[in-house]
Structures are given as structure tokens and as C-alpha cells.
Design an enzyme around this catalytic site. Structure first.
Site, PDB file in Angstrom:
ATOM      1  N   ALA A  63     -14.171 -11.065   1.046  1.00 49.87           N
ATOM      2  CA  ALA A  63     -13.038 -10.642   0.237  1.00 49.87           C
ATOM      3  C   ALA A  63     -12.762 -11.734  -0.791  1.00 49.87           C
ATOM      4  CB  ALA A  63     -11.830 -10.436   1.139  1.00 49.87           C
ATOM      5  N   GLY A 108     -15.731 -10.389   4.621  1.00 51.02           N
ATOM      6  CA  GLY A 108     -15.751  -8.979   4.216  1.00 51.02           C
ATOM      7  C   GLY A 108     -17.136  -8.493   3.815  1.00 51.02           C
ATOM      8  N   GLU A 111     -18.712  -7.602   6.947  1.00 46.89           N
ATOM      9  CA  GLU A 111     -18.067  -6.358   7.407  1.00 46.89           C
ATOM     10  C   GLU A 111     -18.658  -5.152   6.673  1.00 46.89           C
ATOM     11  OE1 GLU A 111     -13.739  -6.688   8.565  1.00 46.89           O
ATOM     12  OE2 GLU A 111     -13.831  -8.260   7.050  1.00 46.89           O
ATOM     13  N   GLU A 131     -13.270 -16.251   8.049  1.00 52.90           N
ATOM     14  CA  GLU A 131     -11.832 -15.960   7.899  1.00 52.90           C
ATOM     15  C   GLU A 131     -10.968 -16.956   8.663  1.00 52.90           C
ATOM     16  OE1 GLU A 131     -14.158 -13.695   8.437  1.00 52.90           O
ATOM     17  OE2 GLU A 131     -13.736 -11.867   7.305  1.00 52.90           O
TER      18      GLU A 131
END
Ligand code: DAK
Length: 258
Positions: A63, A108, A111, A131
Site C-alpha cells: 500500500a 499489500g 496480499e 506492516e
């Protein structure tokens, strides 16, 4: 600004995430574009989809930290829902989705790879969930998918340490399904997608549906769903023609998806 390139080759579509100046980090605009691109591919009749990152450095480095840094809790929740919806639409996309991973697949980005059906990575790929080093947790459903892929203990090891692992270790852990030489990633992804796209499209879609619908469902229910999808393949033009060709009752014909 366009962050996603769509290319179509026969029945195979490829989505390339191109924000290489930021290691293909996933900001909100990029996620929106990814979702719109999935809709376009859906309408185009592809039989297999490849998702990859532009350049050799990153599939996606997670992200967008610069964007997230200023989020209020409400904005963070909105962003998480947005990202979750995109990951879920990849997971439930009608045809198999192959992640072609070169370079970093972090946070992310990992993910995103986990929401695909098949993960092919090149030797320079690196995976991790940093994270925890940034004071947050994976927010796009990654902990659930990671646990399914590699088990709860190894998921804990990766997500709680934030450690990075290289492609060979990722293969050992079954975080990825295939490993290839760095220069061969897209060639291998295309060949894999072609093998899928050559098969009966209704049957391939039914397999994907059954596999996804049955995740986490008790065994008895999954057996019924599989039987029902099996039944649904019968009487189609493709089934009659392919079985007829095997029995030499008719010529072998290309699959038409009917
Ligand atoms: N976000 C924004 N920019 C990034 C970025 C990222 N994730 N990763 C890299 N960049 C940018 C760098 O800032 C740099 O920009 P400039 O300085 O050139 O302007 C440029 O990309 C090149 O990066 P580096 O100079 O750092 O390149 P290196 O080769 O030295 O290192 C690296 C590459 C990928 C190892 C490094 O950039 C790195 O560690 N990046 C951060 C990786 C990371 O921590 N990813 C996890 C992000 S957190 C949630 C929803 C979602 C999530 C969590 C919660 N909810 C709302 C609950 C997901 C969280 C994450 O994914």
C-alpha cells in the site's frame, strides 16, 4: 493518470501495474483503476488473466505509505474496504488469475498476489509483510489468505517479524506455486495462461467457482457443489464435441464456451 495497462492476446488478458517510480505501490487511484480494468477484461471474454508489475524491481511494494500516513481512522477503514473489495473481485474473478511476480511483493503487494489463483515468481522475487514495522497490520485480507496458503504458524512468523523471504523460500513454504529464471517470467506466465485458455472455458470457470466457493465449507457441502458443477458441464457444445472427438465420432474442434 494511467497506472494499469491492459493487453489482450487471443483469450489471455494481462494487467500490468505501472507505477514504477514508487515500486508499483498501491494508492487509491491505482486500486480504482485496477477494479475498472477487471471489469473491462470481464467484458472482453478472456479465458485467463495475468496480473504483473512493470519493471523488474517490483510486483508491488505494498500500500502507498505516503498516502496512508495521513489517513484518519475513517479514511483508513474506507481504504481497507476498497482494497478488500478489489482483492475479493480478483479472487472471485470468473477465470483463473495468475500473478506473475518479479521483484518485491511486500505488504499489500503480497496480499494482491495471494488473491490470485496461481502464483508464478522469478528468482529475484522477494516477499514479506512489513506492516508490523510500520505500526499497522495487513489490511486487505492478507492474513486470512496467507494462513490458508502457508498455515497459521508460518503466517505468524512472517507477519509478526516483518521479515522478507526470497523466492526459493517462498516456494518451499508454498507461498508461490512455481519459480522461474528472471528473464523468463512473462514467457512462462503466458505459456501457463495459454494452457488454461486452450481448455474448455465453461469447465475451467466451473473449476474456479467450485474451488473458491468451497474454501472453508464443510466437506459434505463441497462434494455436492462439485457434483452440481460437474452436471452443469454436460450437454454443452464443448463437452459433446470434445468427448465425441476422443471417441472418433467427430473431428476435434476448438472450444467455443457454449
Ligand atoms: N509506498 C509509497 N512509496 C513507496 C513504497 C510504498 N509502499 N515503496 C517504495 N516507495 C517509493 C520510495 O519512497 C521511493 O520513492 P522516491 O524516494 O524515489 O520518491 C521509490 O519508491 C523507490 O524506493 P526505494 O528508494 O526505497 O527503493 P529501494 O530499492 O532502496 O527499496 C523497497 C525498495 C521496496 C525495499 C523499499 O522501497 C521499501 O521497503 N518499500 C516499502 C515496503 C513496505 O513497507 N510495504 C508495505 C507497505 S504497508 C490497511 C490496508 C492496507 C494495508 C494495511 C492496512 N488497512 C487500512 C487496515 C497494507 C499495508 C502495506 O502494504
Amino acid at each position: 493518470m494511467s497506472y494499469i495497462h491492459i493487453t489482450e492476446r487471443g483469450y489471455v488478458a494481462t494487467l500490468t501495474i505501472d507505477r514504477r517510480e514508487a515500486m508499483n505501490a498501491l494508492n487509491s487511484d491505482l486500486l480504482t483503476e485496477l477494479s475498472e480494468s477487471l471489469d473491462k477484461v470481464r467484458c472482453g471474454g478472456a479465458r485467463a488473466l495475468i496480473i504483473t508489475g512493470a519493471g523488474e524491481k517490483a510486483f508491488a511494494a505494498g500500500a502507498d505509505i505516503a498516502e496512508m500516513r495521513e489517513f484518519s481512522p475513517a479514511q483508513a477503514e474506507e481504504y481497507s474496504k476498497h482494497g478488500n473489495a478489489v482483492m475479493r473481485s480478483i479472487e472471485l474473478f470468473e477465470v483463473p488469475v495468475i500473478a506473475a511476480i518479479g521483484g518485491y511483493a511486500l505488504g499489500g503487494g503480497c496480499e494482491l498476489a495471494l488473491s490470485c489463483d496461481i502464483r508464478l515468481a522469478s528468482e529475484n522475487a522477494a516477499f514479506g509483510f512489513p506492516e508490523v514495522t510500520l505500526g499497522v497490520i495487513p489490511g486487505f485480507g492478507g492474513l486470512q489468505r496467507l494462513t490458508r496458503a502457508i498455515g497459521v504458524n508460518r503466517a505468524a512468523l512472517l507477519a509478526c517479524t516483518g521479515d522478507r523471504i526470497h523466492a526459493k523460500r517462498a516456494l518451499e513454504l508454498r507461498l508461490i506455486d512455481e519459480l522461474c529464471a528472471q528473464g523468463e517470467l512473462m514467457e512462462r506466465a503466458d505459456a501457463l495462461a495459454d494452457r488454461i485458455a486452450r481448455n474448455a472455458p465453461l469447465a475451467v470457470r466451473a473449476i474456479k467457482r467450485v474451488l473458491r466457493d468451497c474454501e472453508g465449507t464443510p466437506y459434505a457441502g463441497t462434494i455436492c457443489a462439485e457434483a452440481s458443477a460437474f452436471g452443469g458441464c454436460f450437454g454443452t457444445e464443448d463437452q459433446l464435441s470434445a468427448m465425441g472427438a476422443f471417441l472418433k465420432l467427430n473431428e476435434k474442434r476448438p472450444f467455443v464456451g457454449r
